[in-house]
Design an enzyme around this catalytic site. Structure first.
Site, PDB file in Angstrom:
ATOM      1  CB  ILE A  93      26.596  34.557  41.257  1.00 23.68           C
ATOM      2  CG1 ILE A  93      26.900  35.607  42.347  1.00 23.68           C
ATOM      3  CG2 ILE A  93      25.768  33.407  41.828  1.00 23.68           C
ATOM      4  CD1 ILE A  93      27.779  35.112  43.475  1.00 23.68           C
ATOM      5  CG  HIS A 110      33.186  35.295  51.508  1.00 24.49           C
ATOM      6  ND1 HIS A 110      32.793  36.165  50.508  1.00 24.49           N
ATOM      7  CD2 HIS A 110      32.709  35.799  52.669  1.00 24.49           C
ATOM      8  CE1 HIS A 110      32.117  37.170  51.059  1.00 24.49           C
ATOM      9  NE2 HIS A 110      32.041  36.977  52.357  1.00 24.49           N
TER      10      HIS A 110
HETATM   11  C1  GRF Z   1      40.213  37.404  48.062  1.00 23.66           C
HETATM   12  O1  GRF Z   1      40.250  37.942  49.360  1.00 23.66           O
HETATM   13  C2  GRF Z   1      38.886  36.734  47.827  1.00 23.66           C
HETATM   14  O2  GRF Z   1      38.374  36.094  48.959  1.00 23.66           O
HETATM   15  C3  GRF Z   1      38.030  37.922  47.484  1.00 23.66           C
HETATM   16  O3  GRF Z   1      38.837  38.745  46.678  1.00 23.66           O
HETATM   17  C4  GRF Z   1      40.202  38.491  47.017  1.00 23.66           C
HETATM   18  C5  GRF Z   1      40.908  38.049  45.758  1.00 23.66           C
HETATM   19  O4  GRF Z   1      42.247  38.202  45.963  1.00 23.66           O
HETATM   20  N1  GRF Z   1      36.838  37.522  46.789  1.00 23.66           N
HETATM   21  P1  GRF Z   1      43.289  37.642  44.849  1.00 23.66           P
HETATM   22  O5  GRF Z   1      42.726  37.988  43.472  1.00 23.66           O
HETATM   23  O6  GRF Z   1      43.403  36.158  45.059  1.00 23.66           O
HETATM   24  O7  GRF Z   1      44.578  38.377  45.161  1.00 23.66           O
END
Ligand code: GRF
Length: 201
Positions: A93, A110
């Site tokens: 954050i 998200h």
């Molecule tokens: C994604 O689903 C994002 O929303 C979540 O973690 C995942 C990251 O995936 N916070 P990547 O690192 O882009 O493969």
């Protein structure tokens, strides 16, 4: 538009952006100019290096306070003069300094349908809750956790046999497409944020 992408893990959302931009950033309307992370030795940074992109890492534990880490992350990001910062699986954050500089042009993805299931375990919580549909949300980052104005959402059905990994992978298939579409539109058309309403021109 100049994009800085922040990652914390496998970087498949970053990869989707790189693949969509391909060798024609003018057509897409943006190019990734740097990739930042809160930790080293992650596939997301390897993907950036394979694409020949500059990278930077700012670890919270390397700074005396969280505020100093936030300022350092903002400084490192600002060095690339981004028009838009994209958090693609970035698991920290950010604080006041980062938002002062990039608020209003900082987008996060998200893996749940906000405002349901915010935070670091959105997929697990939707599954545990027994939700029948979940999905992903692309939104502007504000000073809350996953609370900023929503730009777009994608719906994903939850299957009886799903475990967290299977459901998250199915969400990510939708999420990567949604992120590419949203970032491209924001970059090509410009946008306005009025309260919680986002209008893409
Ligand atoms: C994604 O689903 C994002 O929303 C979540 O973690 C995942 C990251 O995936 N916070 P990547 O690192 O882009 O493969």
């Amino acid at each position: 538009a100049r994009l800085v992408v922040l990652v914390s893990g496998s970087g498949t959302n970053l990869q989707a952006l790189l693949d969509a931009i391909g060798d024609d950033p003018d057509a897409f309307g943006a190019r990734v100019v740097a990739v930042g992370a809160d930790r080293g030795s992650i596939a997301g940074l390897e993907r950036a290096e394979r694409a020949g992109l500059p990278t930077f890492v700012r670890r919270v534990k390397d700074h005396a306070t969280r505020e100093e880490w936030d300022a350092a992350l903002a400084e490192a990001t600002a060095a690339y003069a981004p028009d838009l910062v994209v958090s693609a699986g970035f698991m920290k954050i950010v604080g006041k300094e980062f938002l002062a500089r990039f608020g209003g042009r900082f987008v996060n993805t998200h893996p749940a349908l906000l405002p349901s299931f915010p935070g670091a375990h959105g997929v697990r919580e939707a599954l545990a809750y027994g939700a029948k549909v979940t999905g992903c949300t692309v939104h502007f980052v504000d000073d809350g956790v996953d609370t900023g104005p929503i730009i777009a959402q994608g719906v994903v059905e939850v299957r009886d046999e799903d475990d967290e990994a299977a459901l998250h992978e199915r969400i990510k298939e939708v999420e990567r497409r949604l992120l590419v579409e949203v970032v491209g539109r924001l970059a090509r058309h410009g946008y306005r944020i009025e309260g919680r309403k986002v209008t893409i021109q």
